[in-house]
Each structure stands twice: as structure tokens, then as C-alpha cells.
Write an enzyme that holds these catalytic residues in place. Sequence first.
Site, PDB file in Angstrom:
ATOM      1  N   LYS A  24       0.843  -1.190   0.000  1.00  0.00           N
ATOM      2  CA  LYS A  24       0.000   0.000   0.000  1.00  0.00           C
ATOM      3  C   LYS A  24       0.879   1.241   0.000  1.00  0.00           C
ATOM      4  O   LYS A  24       0.660   2.176  -0.779  1.00  0.00           O
ATOM      5  CB  LYS A  24      -0.890  -0.030   1.250  1.00  0.00           C
ATOM      6  CG  LYS A  24      -2.020   0.962   1.230  1.00  0.00           C
ATOM      7  CD  LYS A  24      -2.844   0.893   2.522  1.00  0.00           C
ATOM      8  CE  LYS A  24      -3.848  -0.241   2.508  1.00  0.00           C
ATOM      9  NZ  LYS A  24      -4.550  -0.397   3.787  1.00  0.00           N
ATOM     10  N   ARG A  95      -3.007   3.313   8.775  1.00  0.00           N
ATOM     11  CA  ARG A  95      -3.376   2.114   8.017  1.00  0.00           C
ATOM     12  C   ARG A  95      -2.202   1.155   7.953  1.00  0.00           C
ATOM     13  O   ARG A  95      -1.062   1.567   7.823  1.00  0.00           O
ATOM     14  CB  ARG A  95      -3.747   2.493   6.572  1.00  0.00           C
ATOM     15  CG  ARG A  95      -4.395   3.826   6.440  1.00  0.00           C
ATOM     16  CD  ARG A  95      -4.415   4.327   5.006  1.00  0.00           C
ATOM     17  NE  ARG A  95      -5.295   3.558   4.149  1.00  0.00           N
ATOM     18  CZ  ARG A  95      -5.412   3.812   2.852  1.00  0.00           C
ATOM     19  NH1 ARG A  95      -4.701   4.773   2.282  1.00  0.00           N
ATOM     20  NH2 ARG A  95      -6.232   3.075   2.122  1.00  0.00           N
ATOM     21  N   GLY A 104      -8.167  -6.968   4.059  1.00  0.00           N
ATOM     22  CA  GLY A 104      -8.953  -7.073   5.278  1.00  0.00           C
ATOM     23  C   GLY A 104      -8.221  -7.688   6.448  1.00  0.00           C
ATOM     24  O   GLY A 104      -8.837  -8.067   7.430  1.00  0.00           O
ATOM     25  N   MET A 106      -5.732  -6.305   8.448  1.00  0.00           N
ATOM     26  CA  MET A 106      -5.503  -5.445   9.605  1.00  0.00           C
ATOM     27  C   MET A 106      -6.286  -4.152   9.453  1.00  0.00           C
ATOM     28  O   MET A 106      -6.351  -3.580   8.377  1.00  0.00           O
ATOM     29  CB  MET A 106      -4.023  -5.188   9.759  1.00  0.00           C
ATOM     30  CG  MET A 106      -3.368  -6.343  10.492  1.00  0.00           C
ATOM     31  SD  MET A 106      -1.628  -6.413  10.252  1.00  0.00           S
ATOM     32  CE  MET A 106      -1.523  -6.886   8.562  1.00  0.00           C
ATOM     33  N   ARG A 341      -3.983  -1.109  -5.859  1.00  0.00           N
ATOM     34  CA  ARG A 341      -3.208  -2.353  -5.832  1.00  0.00           C
ATOM     35  C   ARG A 341      -3.634  -3.182  -7.034  1.00  0.00           C
ATOM     36  O   ARG A 341      -4.672  -2.909  -7.647  1.00  0.00           O
ATOM     37  CB  ARG A 341      -3.444  -3.117  -4.536  1.00  0.00           C
ATOM     38  CG  ARG A 341      -4.882  -3.542  -4.359  1.00  0.00           C
ATOM     39  CD  ARG A 341      -5.087  -4.260  -3.042  1.00  0.00           C
ATOM     40  NE  ARG A 341      -6.495  -4.531  -2.834  1.00  0.00           N
ATOM     41  CZ  ARG A 341      -7.094  -4.531  -1.655  1.00  0.00           C
ATOM     42  NH1 ARG A 341      -6.427  -4.266  -0.567  1.00  0.00           N
ATOM     43  NH2 ARG A 341      -8.373  -4.808  -1.549  1.00  0.00           N
ATOM     44  N   HIS A 457     -16.579  -7.192   1.947  1.00  0.00           N
ATOM     45  CA  HIS A 457     -15.494  -8.046   2.439  1.00  0.00           C
ATOM     46  C   HIS A 457     -15.658  -9.478   1.934  1.00  0.00           C
ATOM     47  O   HIS A 457     -14.735 -10.083   1.402  1.00  0.00           O
ATOM     48  CB  HIS A 457     -15.508  -8.027   3.973  1.00  0.00           C
ATOM     49  CG  HIS A 457     -14.510  -8.954   4.592  1.00  0.00           C
ATOM     50  ND1 HIS A 457     -14.836 -10.221   5.012  1.00  0.00           N
ATOM     51  CD2 HIS A 457     -13.190  -8.807   4.817  1.00  0.00           C
ATOM     52  CE1 HIS A 457     -13.754 -10.808   5.494  1.00  0.00           C
ATOM     53  NE2 HIS A 457     -12.735  -9.971   5.395  1.00  0.00           N
ATOM     54  N   SER A 815      12.582 -41.839 -15.875  1.00  0.00           N
ATOM     55  CA  SER A 815      11.490 -41.030 -15.361  1.00  0.00           C
ATOM     56  C   SER A 815      11.502 -41.127 -13.839  1.00  0.00           C
ATOM     57  O   SER A 815      11.461 -42.220 -13.284  1.00  0.00           O
ATOM     58  CB  SER A 815      10.174 -41.549 -15.928  1.00  0.00           C
ATOM     59  OG  SER A 815       9.109 -40.812 -15.392  1.00  0.00           O
ATOM     60  N   ASP A 820       7.889 -42.508  -4.613  1.00  0.00           N
ATOM     61  CA  ASP A 820       8.748 -43.517  -3.997  1.00  0.00           C
ATOM     62  C   ASP A 820      10.118 -42.948  -3.664  1.00  0.00           C
ATOM     63  O   ASP A 820      10.690 -43.255  -2.624  1.00  0.00           O
ATOM     64  CB  ASP A 820       8.897 -44.730  -4.927  1.00  0.00           C
ATOM     65  CG  ASP A 820       7.758 -45.728  -4.711  1.00  0.00           C
ATOM     66  OD1 ASP A 820       7.527 -46.081  -3.543  1.00  0.00           O
ATOM     67  OD2 ASP A 820       7.112 -46.126  -5.699  1.00  0.00           O
ATOM     68  N   CYS A 883       7.304 -38.324 -13.098  1.00  0.00           N
ATOM     69  CA  CYS A 883       5.908 -38.733 -13.202  1.00  0.00           C
ATOM     70  C   CYS A 883       5.252 -38.916 -11.850  1.00  0.00           C
ATOM     71  O   CYS A 883       4.172 -39.456 -11.728  1.00  0.00           O
ATOM     72  CB  CYS A 883       5.770 -39.988 -14.063  1.00  0.00           C
ATOM     73  SG  CYS A 883       6.632 -41.397 -13.373  1.00  0.00           S
ATOM     74  N   TYR A 903      10.780 -33.543 -19.719  1.00  0.00           N
ATOM     75  CA  TYR A 903       9.334 -33.423 -19.581  1.00  0.00           C
ATOM     76  C   TYR A 903       8.886 -33.624 -18.141  1.00  0.00           C
ATOM     77  O   TYR A 903       9.635 -34.160 -17.319  1.00  0.00           O
ATOM     78  CB  TYR A 903       8.609 -34.426 -20.483  1.00  0.00           C
ATOM     79  CG  TYR A 903       8.745 -35.866 -20.071  1.00  0.00           C
ATOM     80  CD1 TYR A 903       7.808 -36.456 -19.222  1.00  0.00           C
ATOM     81  CD2 TYR A 903       9.803 -36.649 -20.525  1.00  0.00           C
ATOM     82  CE1 TYR A 903       7.934 -37.783 -18.828  1.00  0.00           C
ATOM     83  CE2 TYR A 903       9.934 -37.975 -20.145  1.00  0.00           C
ATOM     84  CZ  TYR A 903       8.995 -38.536 -19.289  1.00  0.00           C
ATOM     85  OH  TYR A 903       9.120 -39.844 -18.897  1.00  0.00           O
TER      86      TYR A 903
HETATM   87  P1  ADP Z   1      -8.191  -1.813   3.930  1.00  0.00           P
HETATM   88  O1  ADP Z   1      -6.858  -2.390   3.714  1.00  0.00           O
HETATM   89  O2  ADP Z   1      -9.063  -2.599   4.801  1.00  0.00           O
HETATM   90  O3  ADP Z   1      -8.851  -1.373   2.661  1.00  0.00           O
HETATM   91  P2  ADP Z   1      -7.572   0.965   4.303  1.00  0.00           P
HETATM   92  O4  ADP Z   1      -6.359   1.362   5.021  1.00  0.00           O
HETATM   93  O5  ADP Z   1      -7.506   1.032   2.858  1.00  0.00           O
HETATM   94  O6  ADP Z   1      -7.942  -0.481   4.802  1.00  0.00           O
HETATM   95  O7  ADP Z   1      -8.713   1.881   4.874  1.00  0.00           O
HETATM   96  C1  ADP Z   1     -10.024   1.551   5.166  1.00  0.00           C
HETATM   97  C2  ADP Z   1     -10.945   2.596   4.560  1.00  0.00           C
HETATM   98  O8  ADP Z   1     -10.626   3.890   5.011  1.00  0.00           O
HETATM   99  C3  ADP Z   1     -10.839   2.636   3.057  1.00  0.00           C
HETATM  100  O9  ADP Z   1     -12.111   2.799   2.526  1.00  0.00           O
HETATM  101  C4  ADP Z   1     -10.001   3.846   2.803  1.00  0.00           C
HETATM  102  O10 ADP Z   1     -10.278   4.422   1.577  1.00  0.00           O
HETATM  103  C5  ADP Z   1     -10.408   4.770   3.950  1.00  0.00           C
HETATM  104  N1  ADP Z   1      -9.341   5.696   4.277  1.00  0.00           N
HETATM  105  C6  ADP Z   1      -8.087   5.389   4.651  1.00  0.00           C
HETATM  106  N2  ADP Z   1      -7.350   6.489   4.828  1.00  0.00           N
HETATM  107  C7  ADP Z   1      -8.152   7.541   4.569  1.00  0.00           C
HETATM  108  C8  ADP Z   1      -7.959   8.960   4.579  1.00  0.00           C
HETATM  109  N3  ADP Z   1      -6.797   9.513   4.893  1.00  0.00           N
HETATM  110  N4  ADP Z   1      -9.006   9.728   4.268  1.00  0.00           N
HETATM  111  C9  ADP Z   1     -10.192   9.168   3.966  1.00  0.00           C
HETATM  112  N5  ADP Z   1     -10.441   7.864   3.947  1.00  0.00           N
HETATM  113  C10 ADP Z   1      -9.434   7.041   4.243  1.00  0.00           C
HETATM  114 MG    MG Z   2      -8.009  -0.340   1.416  1.00  0.00          MG
HETATM  115 MG    MG Z   3     -10.101  -2.687   6.671  1.00  0.00          MG
END
Ligand code: ADP
Ligand code: MG
Ligand code: MG
Length: 931
Positions: A24, A95, A104, A106, A341, A457, A815, A820, A883, A903
Site C-alpha cells: 500500500k 493504516r 482485510g 488489519m 493495488r 469483504h 522417469s 517412492d 511422473c 518433460y
Molecule cells: P483496507 O486495507 O481494509 O482497505 P484501508 O487502510 O484502505 O484499509 O482503509 C479503510 C478505509 O478507510 C478505506 O475505505 C479507505 O479508503 C479509507 N481511508 C483510509 N485512509 C483515509 C484517509 N486519509 N481519508 C479518507 N479515507 C481514508
Molecule cells: Mg483499502
Molecule cells: Mg479494513
Amino acid sequence: MGPKKYVFTFEEGDVKDKKLLGGKGANLCGMTQIGLPVPPGFIISTEACLTYLGQKKRGLPPGLMDQIRAAMADLENRTGKGFGAPDNPLLVSVRSGAAISMPGMMDTILNLGLNDETVKGLIKMTQNERFAYDAYRRLIQLFGSVALGIDDEYFDNIFDDIKEKYKVKNDVELDTKALMEACQGFSDLVKQKTKQPFPQDPLAQLEIAVEAVFKSWMGRRAVDYRREFNITQDMANGTAVNVMTMVFGNMGNDSGTGVAFTRNPGTGENRLYGEYMINAQGEDVVAGIRTPKTVTKLRREMPGLYKELEELRHTLENHYREVQDFEFTIEKGKLYCLQTRNGKMNAAAFIKTSIDMVNEGLISEKEAILRIQPDMLAQLLHPRLDPKAKTAVLAQGLPASPGAASGKIVFEADRAESKAKLGEKVILVREETKPDDIHGFFASQGILTSRGGKTSHAAVVARSMGRPCVSGCEAIHINQQAKEAIISGLTLREGDVITIDGSTGNVYKGTVPTVEPEFVEDLLVLLEWADDISELKVMANADTPEGAEKAKKYGAMGIGLCRTERMFNQPERLPIVQDMILAETTEERQKYLDQLLPFQREDFKEIFRVMDGLPVTVRLLDPPIHEFLPREEELSREITHLRDLRITVDGMANLPDTLKLLDPELHNKYAANLETITHGLEELKGKHLAEALITNKEAILQKVRALSETNPMLGHRGVRLGITYPEIYTMQIRAILEAAAEYINEGGRLAPEIMVPQVCTLQELVFVHNHVVQMHKDVEKKFGIKVPYKFGTMVEVVRACMRAGRIAELAEFISFGTNDLTQATFSFSREDAENKFLPLYNERGILQHNPFEILDIKGVGRLMAITVEWARKTRPEVKVGICGEHGGHPDAIRFCHHIEMSYVSCSPPRVPIARLAAAQAKLKEGEYEFV
Ligand code: ADP
Ligand code: MG
Ligand code: MG
């Protein structure tokens, strides 16, 4: 030297260093550096996380807090706001983000920096009281649950009570007063649960939040995810922390937030795909609290912004040259991009977008091939619902992740896990899912939710795993407590079977039959490109003509292993095979072998015909022959029953007299009938049927006992059988060569390959080879034509590896039988190892993998490398293959390419996977390290 640099701004971070900055973070740097509208911020590196986790002391690593303070000061300068400033507060999000995307895994904390004072500043700044308290209550809940570990449920309960009090359904309908009450309620909750007030100092908030992100790296969700996807310590490398200036999608109807893909991740269609919500913040879209609108609606609602999004989509794709999954927020009409991403897609979409991108000139064929994880192709080869099945649709939701699945309903992730452990197929049914449910996804065949959109999610995680998912199926009313779901008047309980179709969104009661998948055109194109690149050929293991058809269909370039014993097991043949084994003399045995010959010859001929000139390698009989006989216990039981019959008959003969003594009346009543039965039984006895059968069964039992071995897998099998019973091998050799001759006579072209199993010394090969040469002469004479063939051996015994130089004097091909060979290398018997100690070995990290599933390159692989080297010294053109089961696994394939094997051979459905992996092995050969 001062402390290490742990903190990097989005402007200065090295976009290529995902390991240091997390995926990220690196992408936030990337987008910032190409001028996309990213709110300013900075990254705390994964190195800081690893240092934190590795140290004994509590608290953040030395020097880190100073660097964070400096970075915050810099942010203050750039935004003209103050962190904790009562009139003009700077707010940030915190984040997580690891090198490998773990959706999802953390949680993010939003609006950090708010407290009882700054919330008033926010009101002044925005002239929007409702908005400020909305932001504040979000912070207290997120901070409370993520950083302080208070269960979300407590917050949700308070919030639900408030909604009820004000008689509203949606959070947007709550007014300022209600939201202030929520803030108060949440603060009280924090104090009650942690015995501390909600921290008012923004820097303290930040410090606690950063530490919480670091800790979450070792939390259950993250650990489970890494285990499921085989993400090793080295690949994982801790998480970075991203600190980013807040932008607000909840500032009114000119604001909003959304998630989009540059192309449709379900079908691959080249159109913007996504969802948004007006007047909402962050998680709202993903959490499925309100059902969002599809992004095409934005075209009418905010045409200017829709155009900007379209531009953003193209900029992102041109830059990353991959389908992107991005988050955006609109604050008072201004668009921000908050994350991007590489889009997780199902295999069909992945392949389609790859081929489209090649055609659009965005990427090369090679890049297309390298993009796709070979194992993903397995999804395309999954069954789908039989279109002919006329089952009524129970309900319809959103087609969130394609594929069909049937299973018993469970309502909780934990239940899914425990049921799956008992071998049951389950469908996880929930209102919505949360990251805590991740273990339930692994355990389920499919996921069904009653709320949330196609970017919820549940949908995102299911798609990334290739699990079928139907989301937002609002017709289902789930009562979690009662473990019930009501769909159109029908009550379903835990354990009831349903079927979901993630391609249509349909839900059915019971099991709906499925059909084999069709090959999609795109996959054929991709695999053709792959075949042009790879050097390894990909063969299939197939034992029957039907197996050969399948191999052909999946694009096998020949049959690398045809196991003749599978042909012996068919019902009309097994009795002959058994008689052959029981035969006392060679002549008698030959009589039965003569009966088997036409069966084998027909099978081979049919297989040759199907493969139409492609190489076919036939392995001579391998398993210990007692496998064809009934088991000892079974025989003993049958014999006892037969003996008991004799006693029963004798007893029956005496019964009338006994009965007369005991109860004359009863005797009178039944005497006549009894007489009939006794006569019948006497007659049976007279025929001595049971005796004959007993004698026969006892003979078999004796043979079974004679053949029984302490260690059958290391015993009388393979070539050792061929040497003790040469007539068996001779029959098979003859069947192969005659089938070839007949096929050639019909105009076919082919050189069958005869393969000897379990060889450990050249002398064994010499013995069999003499028979082959003799038989070959006979067959050529009989048919009056030339019949080309090849002679070779399996290598599955360690000694054969060590004597490869000699063995190659006779063997034109070898082969590796890695099943085994793995047993032999480790001295593990597979079943015992897998049942008794291997799981513990994996858990304790003594072995990284189960070597029977994942080729042990360091040990078994080393033996293979030596074997190839020595065999080639004797016979440079020797053909070398694999094989064992490992032959279809991408890592093993990379290794086989590296040691220049010819192969790999695997089960037919893995052939497409192996073809792709073989091309990747070639393309990535430069990076290969064999240690
Ligand atoms: P995840 O990995 O679960 O997507 P994120 O870190 O991307 O977690 O954030 C969760 C939500 O919060 C996302 O919808 C993201 O766009 C929003 N978000 C994160 N940082 C900001 C920010 N600085 N301003 C507004 N929204 C934010
Ligand atoms: Mg996100
Ligand atoms: Mg999240």
C-alpha cells in the site's frame, strides 16, 4: 550514528521497495510521484515493525517516535493545519500494509487527532456540526476496537440503541444530537473497559495506534491467512504503517467514497467497475452497512467526477500495466485516490484481461504469461452447475465470485472450521462477513451473505481465494442466535444443504448436479503462447483410453505414465488375474496370461489411437501382486461363515427330535415344514458345495499368507516381480509391441516406450531388456513390419540415482517416480509419516512442507540433479522426466526446467497448470537459485 531511518514521505519513498514500505505504501508513493491526487502522508517502514516485534522492551523502537513527530510537523506545514490544534485540526488515518496484499487483514483507524477540543475546531472549520461528531464517533469506535481491543459488538449495541431511540434505520439519518450521544456512549464504554479515558492527546493516540498495527501482524487473522497461502516469514516481512491526511467523503451530498476496479474482476470486461456511496466515509462501502450504488450511476449523479474517474482508471492502468483495484473519496466535489493495488481476479477474468492487454499493446505475451499464478487455473477446471438441472431458484443475490458450490449451512466461521475438520462440506451463511471470519472462508465450499455489495469483504476475500460467493441476497433473513435462515417462507437450519451459484447469484435448496467445465477460448490462446516458450514438455499420467482422452483434452503432449495394473482391476479381468496369481505352475499361469493378453493389447491400441502419434510411456507391472487378491481378514471371515454353515446344517437335522422332546404341540405344528428345510439342507450338504468353496478359499488364504510381506512397498514388487515371474512381463511387453504393430499396420505412427519400475541395478534392466529384444524380434517377424520402440526405466530407488551412469547404458529414457523416491530419500513411509508425525514436523518448523506434496528440492532434488548429470555423461540425449504427483506443481516444474529435464507428467487436470508453469520456468530461469 543516529537511529535508523524508519519514516518516509510519499514523495521520497522508493516505489519499488514493497518489502520496506509495504504494498500500500509503495503504491501511495507511486501515485504521488506520478502526480495523482493522493492526500499527503508518510510511511513507517516494515523494518520498524520487525524491530518492534523482535525487541524485548516494551514501546516503540528507540528514535521512532522522534521521527514520527518530525513527519507530523512536516504534514502540519504542508496542510496548514495543526495536529491537536483546537481551531484548525489536522486529522490522519493510520493504516497497515504489508509487502504482500492481505485484504482485510488489519484494520485502519480513521480521523485520528480528534478529541473533545479538536472536534469543536472541526465544526468551526467545516461549519458542519453533524459531520464533526460523526467523524468523532467513528474514531472512538475504531480506536477502541482496533487499538484497544474492545469488541465491536459493544459499540454496535450502543449505536443500535441510539438508532432505535431515534427511530431511524440508517446512520445517515441520525442528527447531531444523536451522534453526540454516540460519542459520549462510546467514550464511557472505553473508560469502563480499559479503566482509562479515551486518550485526548493526539500524539498519544498515534503512538498507541502505530503499536497496535505492529501487534496485529501476529494476530490470529494475519497468521491464519499467511498459513493458508503458504506465505513464509521471508515473504511476509512484517507490516508498514501508513499515516495519511484525512479527506472526507461524509461532508454532504457533494461528497462520497467508493471502491473500483479498472476492469471487471469477475468477467474481465474492459469497463470501469465499482461501487460508491454518497455522504459516506471509508469502511462504509466495504462493510456492507448500506448497499452501495454501482459506479455507472455516478455518470448521471456527478458527470464531471465520473470523467475524472475514467481518466484515473486509464492513468493507473498505463502506469501499472495491471488491472487496478483502487479506493477513492470525493470531498466537496474534489476527487482523491487513497489506495491502489493489483486487482485480485478470478482466473477467467485474469486470463481475459491479460490477453486483452496484450492486444491493446499494454503488455507483452511474456508479461501476460508471467502475471498468472499457474495454480489459479484450477478454478477454471472446476465444475459448474448443470444447465439441464431444473431446480427452482430459492433466492437471488449478487454474483460476487463465480463457481458453484453445495454444502451444509453453517452460520459461524468457527462452526465452519470444526465441521470441515470432520470432512463435511459447508456453506458459510452470514449477514455480512468480517476479517475475523477468515478461517471460516478457508473451511467453506462457498459463502452466502444477505448484505453487502460486490466489493464487500465477503466478495473480495472469496474472489481472491476462488471460492464461490453470493452476496447481498436480501431475501434471506438470518437469525444468527436461533441458527436459522428464512427464505421466502422456508426455514433453513444449520446442517440443511443448499447450493449457491456465484456466477448468477442464484441460491438453491439441496444439491444441484454439476457438469465438467468447458475450456475457455482465452485459456487456449494463453496456453499456446506458453507452449511456444517452454522447453519442458508436459505429459499426462493416464491409464485407460478414457484417461487418454482426458489428457488430450487438457493439451497433454503425450502420456508420461501409463500404469498397466489399473487395467487389471476391471471386474471382468480381476478373476483372471487372481487365477493367474494362484497358478501353481508356469504353464498354468501362462494359460491365464494368454487370456489377459487380448485385453491389454486392445487397451494399448486404443490409447495409441487416442494419442495419435504422441509418445506413450507404458510402465510394466509395479505393485506387489497380493494387492490383487482379497485381504486376509476378509478371507478368514468367509471361511468361518462357511464352516458355521456345516454346523448349522447338522443342528437343523437334529432340531425336529429336540423340538418333540421340548414341546410336542409345537413339533406337530411345524414338523412338516422343518422336514422340508432339513431335506433341502441335507441335499446341499450332499453336494459338498461348502467344502469345495472352503478348500478353494483356504488355498487362496494360504497364497495370501505366503505372499504377505512386512513391508510390501519395499518388497516383492516392480522389476523384482518381473524377474521372478518373467512370463507376466513378457505378456505385457508382447501386448505393447503387438498393439503398436497393429496400430502401425492401420497407418498410425508411433514408438511406444517400455518402462521398468523399481530398478536399482543395471543387471535388472539387462534381464528385462533381453526379453524385450526377443519379443520385439518375434513381433516384427509375425507382422512383417518395423516396430520402433524405446526402452527405459523409472528412477525411484536411491541406488538407481547413484548408478545412473551405468543404467543409462541401456535406458534410453528415465522417469523420476518422486513419490517412492521421496519415501526412499527420507526413509519415511508416506502413510505413517502423514498420519503420525509430519503435521507436527510442519508445525514446529522442522520441515517447511510435506515433502509428499511439495518436492523436497534440497534433498530429493539434489539426487535428481546428480542422476541427470551422470546419466547424460553416458548418454547425452537421454530423455528425462518426472511422473510423481509433484510433476504438476509449479515449484517442482521450475526445478525440473533448471536441471534441464525433458518433460514433466501429471494428472490430466493439472496439465494446463503445468504448461503455464513450464513457460514461466523458462522465462524466469535467470533468477533461479538452487542451493
Ligand atoms: P483496507 O486495507 O481494509 O482497505 P484501508 O487502510 O484502505 O484499509 O482503509 C479503510 C478505509 O478507510 C478505506 O475505505 C479507505 O479508503 C479509507 N481511508 C483510509 N485512509 C483515509 C484517509 N486519509 N481519508 C479518507 N479515507 C481514508
Ligand atoms: Mg483499502
Ligand atoms: Mg479494513
